[in-house]
Design an enzyme around this catalytic site. Structure first.
Site, PDB file in Angstrom:
ATOM      1  N   HIS A  54      -4.165   3.638   1.092  1.00 38.86           N
ATOM      2  CA  HIS A  54      -3.573   3.701  -0.246  1.00 38.86           C
ATOM      3  C   HIS A  54      -2.591   4.875  -0.295  1.00 38.86           C
ATOM      4  O   HIS A  54      -2.712   5.831   0.480  1.00 38.86           O
ATOM      5  CB  HIS A  54      -4.665   3.888  -1.303  1.00 38.86           C
ATOM      6  CG  HIS A  54      -5.504   2.664  -1.522  1.00 38.86           C
ATOM      7  ND1 HIS A  54      -6.442   2.562  -2.514  1.00 38.86           N
ATOM      8  CD2 HIS A  54      -5.524   1.472  -0.858  1.00 38.86           C
ATOM      9  CE1 HIS A  54      -7.012   1.359  -2.465  1.00 38.86           C
ATOM     10  NE2 HIS A  54      -6.477   0.682  -1.461  1.00 38.86           N
TER      11      HIS A  54
ATOM     12  N   CYS B 192      -8.063   4.424  -7.565  1.00 35.33           N
ATOM     13  CA  CYS B 192      -9.298   3.656  -7.418  1.00 35.33           C
ATOM     14  C   CYS B 192     -10.456   4.608  -7.110  1.00 35.33           C
ATOM     15  O   CYS B 192     -10.257   5.819  -6.990  1.00 35.33           O
ATOM     16  CB  CYS B 192      -9.136   2.624  -6.301  1.00 35.33           C
ATOM     17  SG  CYS B 192      -9.079   3.347  -4.651  1.00 35.33           S
TER      18      CYS B 192
ATOM     19  N   CYS C   9      -9.899   6.672  -3.794  1.00 35.32           N
ATOM     20  CA  CYS C   9      -8.883   7.723  -3.906  1.00 35.32           C
ATOM     21  C   CYS C   9      -9.338   8.844  -4.839  1.00 35.32           C
ATOM     22  O   CYS C   9      -9.105  10.026  -4.558  1.00 35.32           O
ATOM     23  CB  CYS C   9      -7.560   7.130  -4.369  1.00 35.32           C
ATOM     24  SG  CYS C   9      -6.825   6.043  -3.121  1.00 35.32           S
TER      25      CYS C   9
ATOM     26  N   GLU D  26      -2.271   7.381  -2.257  1.00 34.85           N
ATOM     27  CA  GLU D  26      -2.860   8.703  -2.471  1.00 34.85           C
ATOM     28  C   GLU D  26      -3.465   9.256  -1.179  1.00 34.85           C
ATOM     29  O   GLU D  26      -3.322  10.443  -0.860  1.00 34.85           O
ATOM     30  CB  GLU D  26      -3.976   8.641  -3.525  1.00 34.85           C
ATOM     31  CG  GLU D  26      -3.543   8.118  -4.867  1.00 34.85           C
ATOM     32  CD  GLU D  26      -3.801   6.625  -5.029  1.00 34.85           C
ATOM     33  OE1 GLU D  26      -3.408   5.857  -4.135  1.00 34.85           O
ATOM     34  OE2 GLU D  26      -4.382   6.233  -6.047  1.00 34.85           O
TER      35      GLU D  26
HETATM   36 ZN   LIG Z   1      -6.945   3.958  -3.951  1.00 32.92          ZN
END
Ligand SMILES: [Zn+2]
Length: 166
Positions: free
Chosen positions: A57, A87, A90, A59
């Site tokens: 992801h 999410c 993260c 991040e």
């Molecule tokens: Zn994430």
């Protein structure tokens, strides 16, 4: 660059540029930038498909790069800007990395773990608490995502129609 004003909007605009890069690679457009003392120390854009990596992801990519730059897994006194509400994974990584501030754009009603589905950073049991600022350039951040999914739906529809003609 000396007269540039380093506002939250300025850095979020930078994160949006990175999100566009994810789109260009066929990934869901989310971008993140990690900043310390008005200096970029990490950049990331969503790329789980291309990397065959469910943790890739935006991040996570930005945090990893920041760790390399600082030569420290603790990213103290940093601010992470991300176009979409993080999410669970993260948000958890942000707690582990001890970032000072999280700034995000649009909310993610389905998987957001900073107030929508749940609120990981605000959990009273957490051993690290970061400042959270949300809603920065939110309309642009969510428009990029809805544009992406609209285009993808149209492309799929066109594909279906093309295969029917064969
Ligand atoms: Zn994430």
């Amino acid at each position: 660059m000396s007269d540039t004003e380093f506002t939250h909007e300025y850095w979020m605009q930078h994160a949006l540029t990175l999100a566009q890069r994810a789109w260009d690679e066929g990934e869901v457009p989310v971008g993140a930038v990690l900043v310390q003392d008005n200096r970029v120390i990490g950049e990331g854009w969503n790329r789980p498909i291309g990397r065959h990596d469910p943790t890739a992801h935006a991040e996570i990519m930005a945090l990893r790069q920041g760790g390399m730059v600082l030569q420290n897994y603790r990213l103290l006194n940093t601010t992470l800007y991300v176009t979409l509400e993080p999410c669970i994974m993260c948000a958890g990584a942000m707690v582990h990395s001890r970032i000072g501030t999280l700034v995000f754009g649009a909310r993610d009603a389905k998987t957001g773990a900073v107030g929508s589905l749940m609120n990981v950073p605000a959990h009273p049991g957490m051993n690290h608490h970061m400042q959270v600022i949300e809603g920065v350039l939110a309309p642009s951040c969510s428009a990029l995502l809805s544009d992406f999914f609209r285009v993808r739906r149209l492309e799929k529809k066109a594909q279906k129609e093309a295969s029917r003609k064969d």
